[in-house]
Design an enzyme around this catalytic site. Structure first.
Site, PDB file in Angstrom:
ATOM      1  N   LEU A 240      10.040 -12.322  16.766  1.00 10.54           N
ATOM      2  CA  LEU A 240      11.283 -12.600  16.216  1.00 10.54           C
ATOM      3  C   LEU A 240      12.390 -11.743  17.330  1.00 10.54           C
ATOM      4  O   LEU A 240      12.113 -10.620  17.818  1.00 10.54           O
ATOM      5  CB  LEU A 240      11.717 -11.876  14.695  1.00 10.54           C
ATOM      6  CG  LEU A 240      10.940 -12.795  13.710  1.00 10.54           C
ATOM      7  CD1 LEU A 240      11.334 -12.215  12.400  1.00 10.54           C
ATOM      8  CD2 LEU A 240      11.706 -14.074  13.607  1.00 10.54           C
TER       9      LEU A 240
ATOM     10  N   GLU B  70      13.783 -11.983   3.541  1.00 12.03           N
ATOM     11  CA  GLU B  70      12.490 -11.368   3.174  1.00 12.03           C
ATOM     12  C   GLU B  70      12.467  -9.775   3.637  1.00 12.03           C
ATOM     13  O   GLU B  70      13.063  -9.550   4.694  1.00 12.03           O
ATOM     14  CB  GLU B  70      11.348 -12.137   3.773  1.00 12.03           C
ATOM     15  CG  GLU B  70      11.489 -13.697   3.219  1.00 12.03           C
ATOM     16  CD  GLU B  70      10.312 -14.469   4.033  1.00 12.03           C
ATOM     17  OE1 GLU B  70       9.425 -14.082   4.513  1.00 12.03           O
ATOM     18  OE2 GLU B  70      10.747 -15.792   4.029  1.00 12.03           O
TER      19      GLU B  70
ATOM     20  N   LYS C 151      10.752  -7.156   5.778  1.00 13.44           N
ATOM     21  CA  LYS C 151      10.243  -7.122   6.879  1.00 13.44           C
ATOM     22  C   LYS C 151       8.973  -5.917   6.704  1.00 13.44           C
ATOM     23  O   LYS C 151       9.138  -4.830   6.954  1.00 13.44           O
ATOM     24  CB  LYS C 151      10.980  -6.769   8.112  1.00 13.44           C
ATOM     25  CG  LYS C 151       9.874  -7.089   9.598  1.00 13.44           C
ATOM     26  CD  LYS C 151      11.009  -6.910  10.814  1.00 13.44           C
ATOM     27  CE  LYS C 151      10.335  -7.330  12.107  1.00 13.44           C
ATOM     28  NZ  LYS C 151       9.126  -6.334  12.204  1.00 13.44           N
TER      29      LYS C 151
ATOM     30  N   ASP D 192       5.940  -3.701   7.393  1.00 13.65           N
ATOM     31  CA  ASP D 192       5.351  -2.900   8.818  1.00 13.65           C
ATOM     32  C   ASP D 192       3.965  -2.998   8.999  1.00 13.65           C
ATOM     33  O   ASP D 192       3.260  -2.193   8.572  1.00 13.65           O
ATOM     34  CB  ASP D 192       5.922  -1.621   8.957  1.00 13.65           C
ATOM     35  CG  ASP D 192       5.928  -1.100  10.315  1.00 13.65           C
ATOM     36  OD1 ASP D 192       5.486  -1.917  11.426  1.00 13.65           O
ATOM     37  OD2 ASP D 192       6.426   0.135  10.411  1.00 13.65           O
TER      38      ASP D 192
ATOM     39  N   GLU E  46       1.330 -10.813   6.452  1.00  9.41           N
ATOM     40  CA  GLU E  46       1.383  -9.432   7.099  1.00  9.41           C
ATOM     41  C   GLU E  46       0.317  -8.664   6.455  1.00  9.41           C
ATOM     42  O   GLU E  46       0.311  -8.438   5.400  1.00  9.41           O
ATOM     43  CB  GLU E  46       2.768  -8.814   7.146  1.00  9.41           C
ATOM     44  CG  GLU E  46       2.926  -7.918   8.126  1.00  9.41           C
ATOM     45  CD  GLU E  46       3.369  -8.028   9.489  1.00  9.41           C
ATOM     46  OE1 GLU E  46       3.340  -9.220   9.725  1.00  9.41           O
ATOM     47  OE2 GLU E  46       3.760  -7.344  10.258  1.00  9.41           O
TER      48      GLU E  46
ATOM     49  N   TYR F  10       3.779 -15.210   4.196  1.00 11.31           N
ATOM     50  CA  TYR F  10       5.054 -15.788   4.076  1.00 11.31           C
ATOM     51  C   TYR F  10       5.464 -16.990   4.545  1.00 11.31           C
ATOM     52  O   TYR F  10       6.399 -17.555   4.896  1.00 11.31           O
ATOM     53  CB  TYR F  10       6.032 -14.699   4.863  1.00 11.31           C
ATOM     54  CG  TYR F  10       5.659 -14.210   6.138  1.00 11.31           C
ATOM     55  CD1 TYR F  10       5.428 -12.879   6.380  1.00 11.31           C
ATOM     56  CD2 TYR F  10       5.512 -14.860   7.258  1.00 11.31           C
ATOM     57  CE1 TYR F  10       4.576 -12.411   7.620  1.00 11.31           C
ATOM     58  CE2 TYR F  10       5.138 -14.626   8.524  1.00 11.31           C
ATOM     59  CZ  TYR F  10       4.663 -13.252   8.673  1.00 11.31           C
ATOM     60  OH  TYR F  10       4.049 -12.780   9.802  1.00 11.31           O
TER      61      TYR F  10
ATOM     62  N   LYS G  66      16.830  -4.949  11.996  1.00  9.65           N
ATOM     63  CA  LYS G  66      15.797  -3.653  12.005  1.00  9.65           C
ATOM     64  C   LYS G  66      16.728  -2.433  11.402  1.00  9.65           C
ATOM     65  O   LYS G  66      17.960  -2.096  11.844  1.00  9.65           O
ATOM     66  CB  LYS G  66      15.354  -3.010  13.221  1.00  9.65           C
ATOM     67  CG  LYS G  66      14.645  -4.210  14.010  1.00  9.65           C
ATOM     68  CD  LYS G  66      13.170  -4.206  13.749  1.00  9.65           C
ATOM     69  CE  LYS G  66      12.436  -3.107  14.813  1.00  9.65           C
ATOM     70  NZ  LYS G  66      11.076  -3.233  14.661  1.00  9.65           N
TER      71      LYS G  66
ATOM     72  N   CYS H 247       2.450  39.500  15.557  1.00  5.85           N
ATOM     73  CA  CYS H 247       1.564  38.082  15.072  1.00  5.85           C
ATOM     74  C   CYS H 247       1.474  37.871  13.757  1.00  5.85           C
ATOM     75  O   CYS H 247       0.840  38.766  13.209  1.00  5.85           O
ATOM     76  CB  CYS H 247       0.473  38.150  15.995  1.00  5.85           C
ATOM     77  SG  CYS H 247      -0.734  36.629  15.657  1.00  5.85           S
TER      78      CYS H 247
ATOM     79  N   CYS I 290      -2.574  37.670  13.214  1.00  5.15           N
ATOM     80  CA  CYS I 290      -3.349  38.963  13.401  1.00  5.15           C
ATOM     81  C   CYS I 290      -3.002  40.174  13.426  1.00  5.15           C
ATOM     82  O   CYS I 290      -3.208  41.427  13.422  1.00  5.15           O
ATOM     83  CB  CYS I 290      -4.232  38.986  14.714  1.00  5.15           C
ATOM     84  SG  CYS I 290      -3.105  39.040  16.234  1.00  5.15           S
TER      85      CYS I 290
ATOM     86  N   CYS J 219       1.320  36.029  21.527  1.00  4.88           N
ATOM     87  CA  CYS J 219       0.191  36.721  21.004  1.00  4.88           C
ATOM     88  C   CYS J 219      -0.746  37.247  22.038  1.00  4.88           C
ATOM     89  O   CYS J 219      -1.186  36.575  22.475  1.00  4.88           O
ATOM     90  CB  CYS J 219      -0.240  36.317  19.655  1.00  4.88           C
ATOM     91  SG  CYS J 219      -1.810  37.265  19.248  1.00  4.88           S
TER      92      CYS J 219
ATOM     93  N   CYS K  29      -7.435  36.848  18.203  1.00  6.61           N
ATOM     94  CA  CYS K  29      -6.572  36.595  17.035  1.00  6.61           C
ATOM     95  C   CYS K  29      -7.258  35.208  16.561  1.00  6.61           C
ATOM     96  O   CYS K  29      -7.550  34.315  17.333  1.00  6.61           O
ATOM     97  CB  CYS K  29      -5.428  36.443  17.572  1.00  6.61           C
ATOM     98  SG  CYS K  29      -4.185  35.222  16.385  1.00  6.61           S
TER      99      CYS K  29
HETATM  100  S1  IVH Z   1       8.193 -14.492   9.977  1.00  5.41           S
HETATM  101  C1  IVH Z   1       8.775 -16.972  13.500  1.00  5.41           C
HETATM  102  N1  IVH Z   1       8.452 -13.002   7.908  1.00  5.41           N
HETATM  103  O1  IVH Z   1       7.707  -9.122  12.063  1.00  5.41           O
HETATM  104  C2  IVH Z   1       8.562 -16.404  12.385  1.00  5.41           C
HETATM  105  N2  IVH Z   1       7.674 -12.027  10.126  1.00  5.41           N
HETATM  106  O2  IVH Z   1       8.806  -9.418  14.772  1.00  5.41           O
HETATM  107  C3  IVH Z   1       7.795 -14.917  12.559  1.00  5.41           C
HETATM  108  N3  IVH Z   1       6.842  -9.609   9.800  1.00  5.41           N
HETATM  109  O3  IVH Z   1       5.166 -10.914  13.976  1.00  5.41           O
HETATM  110  C4  IVH Z   1       7.331 -14.173  11.424  1.00  5.41           C
HETATM  111  N4  IVH Z   1       7.262  -9.297   7.597  1.00  5.41           N
HETATM  112  O4  IVH Z   1       4.378  -9.405  12.141  1.00  5.41           O
HETATM  113  C5  IVH Z   1       8.183 -13.000   9.186  1.00  5.41           C
HETATM  114  N5  IVH Z   1       8.357 -11.636   6.138  1.00  5.41           N
HETATM  115  C6  IVH Z   1       8.213 -11.724   7.376  1.00  5.41           C
HETATM  116  C7  IVH Z   1       7.786 -10.932   7.898  1.00  5.41           C
HETATM  117  C8  IVH Z   1       7.386 -10.801   9.327  1.00  5.41           C
HETATM  118  C9  IVH Z   1       6.723  -8.950   8.629  1.00  5.41           C
HETATM  119  C10 IVH Z   1       6.436  -9.482  11.016  1.00  5.41           C
HETATM  120  C11 IVH Z   1       5.441 -10.163  11.794  1.00  5.41           C
HETATM  121  C12 IVH Z   1       6.244 -10.739  12.848  1.00  5.41           C
HETATM  122  C13 IVH Z   1       7.102  -9.875  13.128  1.00  5.41           C
HETATM  123  C14 IVH Z   1       8.319 -10.410  13.998  1.00  5.41           C
END
Ligand code: IVH
Length: 673
Positions: free
Chosen positions: A83, A114, A116, A118, A178, A230, A317, A411, A414, A429, A434
Site C-alpha cells: 500500500l 480497518e 493496520k 503490525d 496478517e 482481511y 500511518k 562508581c 564498585c 570507572c 569492577c
Molecule cells: S490490505 C492491496 N489490510 O499492511 C491490499 N493490509 O502496506 C494490501 N496490513 O502488506 C493489503 N493490516 O501486511 C491490508 N487490514 C489490513 C492490513 C494490512 C495489515 C499489512 C499487510 C500489507 C501491508 C501494506
C-alpha cells in the site's frame, strides 16, 4: 448401531473443529478444557490404531513433527500488493480526491477502514475447502511455503464450514491476512529468551517473523502466533464489497478484526484514524496505522492498480509512539570498558509493544542540553526498532525542590573513584575488577560477533559471576570441570549445561581475528581487530610491537595503539592470555604457517622499488619467516630493505644506524635458510 472407526474419527474431527471455533474465534467455549482434551485424546488414539485414516486436515495434524529443511517457493496466483502510505489529513484528502477523479462523476464512494495490524502478511490457498498452501508475501510475486508453521495457528480453519449466507465456490479460493503475536506473548517469549541467553526480539513483528521461519513446527506451536484475515479472492462468488468480504470470512470460520467501520465520507475516515491513533494502546496487539479501502469491488476494479499498490486503498500511518511518564531517578550504568552511561529509570509505561521502564540518556551533556532532572515528567518516544529515548521535559510539572543532575564521583557498582578527562564527555570507572566491567567484558567475549558462544547470554553471565564461577573470560574454558556443580543450579539442568559446554568447546575454533576482537581492548572494534590480525599474524607479535609499529598499520591511529600497549602491559591481562592459550584458542592467524623463525622478533621497513617482487610479496615472505613489516623507521626497526629510488626512510635508517639491506642481500638471507 455401533459406529465404524472412520465414522467416529470424522465425528470427532467435526466436534473438535466446532469447539476450536467456539474457543478461539468466538471466545465462548461450551465445554470444559478437560472435556475437550478427552475428545482430542480419543481422536489421537483412534488415528493411531487406524493410521490409514489420518489426513492433513485433521485437528491432530496442526503440529507436525517433521523439520522443514528449506522453505519452498510459492508463486502467488494473484500478486500480493503493498500500500502507499499517508501520514496526515491532507494526504488522506488527496487520496479521496484521486479516488473520486478515477470514478464516474458524482458516484457515491464508501470506504472501509480497518486497523493496520503490525505483523506479516500471508496468503492461504484452499482447495476443495481444505487448506492447501500457506505462503509469506516474499517479493509480492513469489513467497515461501510456511504451511507447516501456519497450521499451528488455531484460528485458521484447516477445513471450511460449508454453510454461509453468501454463496462461495469452494473449489479454489485464497485468503489473505496478517500473522502477528500478541504483546503479552511477545513479552513472555522475550523473558524466556533472555533467561536462556538468547537474543531478544526488538518488537512483536520481528518475533512473528522469526517464528514463522522456524524449522520446527513444534517450537512454533509453543509461540502463540495469531492471525486476522482481511481478504478473500475466489473466481466465482457473489461478493460486491469489502465489507461483505469480511462478513463472509467470519462466517467461514476465520478470525477477522471486528474493529472495522464503513465510512461514507473522508471526514468519517479521518475520525476513525484519529480515534484509533488515540486508542491504539488499549489493544492487546500492535497496530501501526489504518488501512482505508474503497468498499465497492466494482469501483476497486475501475480504479485498478499502479506499480505495486492499488489505487483503491491506502495506509494511514500513525506517528512514532510517545508516552508521558515520570522519571523517578537517574542511574549510571557501567559498561565493559568502564564508561558510565546515564539511564533514566521511568515509572513503567506501556509503549510500542512493550513496557518501558528505562531509557538511555547517552551522556551528561545530553542531560544538560535537555535539562532533564530526577522527578521530572518526561515525554518518551520509541520509533520502530530503536531503544526508547527521552524527548523532552514537561516543565510545567516540575516541582520546586528539583535540582540539576549531579555527576557521580564514585562508581555506583564498585565504589572506586571515577575519572573524567578534560576533553571527553565520558566518565570512567578505572577499576578493572569492577563487577559491572567484569560482566560486560565476559558478555562481549561471548557475543555473536566475537567468540559467539550460544547460550552464554547476559542473564547467565550475571548468574555465573555472582556465584563465582566466572571471574574473567578465561574462566569460561574451565567451566567443563565444574559441570557437576553447574547442573545443580536451579533452572539450568543437565541438558542446557551440556549444550553450553559444547558451545564453549566449539568456540575454540574461532579464528584469530575474532579472538582479538573478543579480548575487548578499548577502541579495538571488529574492523581494527581484522586489520591488526592481518598485519601481526600472532598475538605474541602484536603484544610485543611498539606503538609506532601498531600505528603503521593502515587506518590504525594512536588511540588504538596506546590502548593496545596498555592492554598487554597489564599483568592481569597477561595471565588471562596465558590461560586462553592453554585452552587452545587461536592466538595466531591460521593460514600463514611460518616457514621458519628466521625473522622472529625482527621488524622490517621496505622502501624503494624492488625488482624481483612486489612489496606485498616481500611483506608476505618476511611474515612467513616470522618477521613483521612496519611502515615507519624507528630505533626499534631491525632492517630496512632498500630497492631502487629509496625515499627518506633510507636517510632516517642511516641516521639511526639501522642495518640497510639491498634486495640481493635480503634474498640471500632467505636462501641461506
Ligand atoms: S490490505 C492491496 N489490510 O499492511 C491490499 N493490509 O502496506 C494490501 N496490513 O502488506 C493489503 N493490516 O501486511 C491490508 N487490514 C489490513 C492490513 C494490512 C495489515 C499489512 C499487510 C500489507 C501491508 C501494506
Amino acid at each position: 448401531m455401533k459406529k465404524s472407526p472412520l465414522q467416529r474419527i470424522e465425528e470427532l474431527r467435526e466436534l473438535i473443529r466446532e469447539h476450536d471455533y467456539n474457543y478461539y474465534i468466538l471466545a465462548q467455549p461450551v465445554i470444559s478444557d478437560y472435556e475437550f482434551d478427552q475428545l482430542l485424546n480419543e481422536l489421537i488414539k483412534l488415528e493411531k490404531e487406524n493410521p490409514q485414516f489420518i489426513s492433513p486436515d485433521s485437528p491432530t495434524q496442526r503440529v507436525g513433527s517433521d523439520l522443514t529443511k528449506e522453505f519452498k517457493s510459492v508463486q502467488h496466483k494473484i500478486p500480493m500488493l503493498s500500500l502507499s502510505n499517508t501520514y496526515n489529513e491532507n494526504e488522506l484528502i488527496d487520496f479521496d480526491r484521486r479516488v473520486r477523479e478515477g470514478l464516474p462523476k458524482n458516484e457515491k464512494v464508501e470506504y472501509v477502514c480497518e486497523l493496520k495490524i503490525d505483523g506479516l502478511s500471508v496468503s492461504l490457498r484452499y482447495i476443495n475447502g481444505k487448506l492447501d498452501v500457506a505462503a509469506t508475501r516474499g517479493d509480492g510475486t513469489v513467497g515461501e511455503d510456511v504451511t507447516n508453521n501456519v497450521k499451528t495457528i488455531r484460528t485458521i480453519p484447516l477445513v471450511i464450514k460449508k454453510q454461509t449466507k453468501l454463496k462461495l465456490n469452494l473449489d479454489q479460493f485464497e485468503v489473505r491476512g496478517e500473522v502477528f503475536m500478541e504483546l503479552e506473548a511477545f513479552e513472555k517469549l522475550n523473558e524466556e529468551r533472555e533467561l536462556n541467553g538468547e537474543k531478544t526480539f526488538a518488537n512483536p513483528r520481528n518475533s512473528s517473523a522469526g517464528t514463522l521461519k522456524l524449522q520446527d513446527p513444534q517450537l512454533v506451536a509453543k509461540r502463540p502466533l495469531q492471525i486476522f484475515v482481511y481478504y478473500l479472492f475466489s473466481e466465482k462468488d457473489e461478493l460486491t464489497s469489502q465489507s461483505e468480504n469480511l462478513v463472509l470470512l467470519g462466517d467461514l470460520g476465520f478470525r477477522i478484526n471486528k474493529n472495522y467501520r464503513v465510512c461514507n465520507s473522508i471526514e468519517d475516515v479521518l475520525q476513525f484514524c484519529n480515534e484509533w491513533e488515540e486508542k491504539r494502546n488499549e489493544l492487546p496487539y500492535e497496530i501501526d496505522g489504518v488501512v482505508i479501502k474503497v468498499n465497492s469491488l466494482r469501483q476497486q476494479k475501475i480504479l485498478g492498480t499502479i506499480a505495486k499498490s492499488p489505487r483503491w486503498a491506502v495506509a494511514y500511518k500513525f506517528k512514532a509512539k510517545q508516552a508521558n511518564t515520570k522519571l523517578n531517578n537517574i542511574t549510571w550504568q557501567v559498561g565493559r570498558t568502564g564508561t558510565l552511561t546515564p539511564v533514566a529509570e521511568l515509572e513503567p509505561v506501556f509503549l510500542a509493544g512493550s513496557t518501558i521502564s528505562r531509557a538511555t540518556l547517552h551522556n551528561i551533556d545530553e542531560i544538560k542540553r535537555k535539562d532533564i532532572r530526577e522527578g521530572d515528567w518526561v515525554v518518551i518516544e520509541k520509533g520502530g526498532d530503536v531503544i526508547p529515548k527521552v524527548v523532552s521535559v514537561d516543565l510545567s510539572k516540575r516541582t520546586k525542590d528539583s535540582a540539576e543532575v549531579k555527576v557521580p564521583s564514585n562508581c555506583p557498582v564498585c565504589g572506586s573513584k571515577l575519572f573524567r578527562s578534560e576533553e571527553e564527555v565520558a566518565i570512567y570507572c578505572e577499576n578493572n575488577l569492577c563487577p559491572a566491567q567484569v560482566k560486560g567484558r565476559i558478555s562481549h567475549f561471548a557475543s555473536r560477533g566475537a567468540m559467539d558462544i550460544e547460550g552464554l547470554g547476559e542473564a547467565l553471565i550475571n548468574l555465573f559471576v555472582d556465584l563465582n564461577f566466572l571471574k574473567d573470560y578465561s574462566d569460561i574454558y574451565d567451566l567443563k570441570e565444574k559441570r557437576n556443580e553447574l547442573i545443580q543450579i536451579e533452572r539450568l539442568g543437565e541438558k542446557s549445561i551440556d549444550n553450553l559446554l559444547s558451545a564453549i568447546e566449539t568456540s575454540k575454533k574461532k579464528p584469530f581475528n575474532k579472538v582479538l576482537f573478543a579480548l575487548g581492548i578499548r577502541y579495538v572494534g571488529s574492523g581494527a581487530a581484522n586489520k591488526l590480525a592481518d598485519h601481526f599474524l600472532t598475538l605474541e607479535q602484536l603484544s610485543s610491537a611498539s606503538e609506532e609499529e601498531i600505528e603503521s598499520v593502515h587506518e590504525i591511529g594512536s588511540s588504538i595503539s596506546k590502548s593496545v600497549k596498555r592492554f598487554f602491559a597489564n599483568t592481569q591481562n597477561k595471565k588471562i592470555i596465558e590461560r586462553l592459550k592453554k585452552a587452545g584458542l587461536n592466538l595466531a592467524g591460521e593460514k600463514k604457517v611460518n616457514e621458519s623463525n628466521l625473522f622472529e622478533g625482527k621488524s622490517f621497513v621496505l622502501t624503494g622499488t624492488l625488482s624481483s617482487m612486489s612489496r606485498e610479496n616481500a611483506k608476505e615472505i618476511i611474515q612467513r619467516h616470522g618477521g613483521a613489516v612496519i611502515s615507519a623507521v624507528s630505533k626499534n626497526t631491525s632492517y630496512v630493505v632498500a630497492g631502487d629510488s629509496p625515499g627518506s626512510k633510507l636517510d632516517k635508517a642511516q641516521k639511526l644506524g639501522i642495518q640497510v639491506l639491498s634486495e640481493e642481500q635480503f634474498l640471500e638471507m632467505i636462501k641461506s635458510e
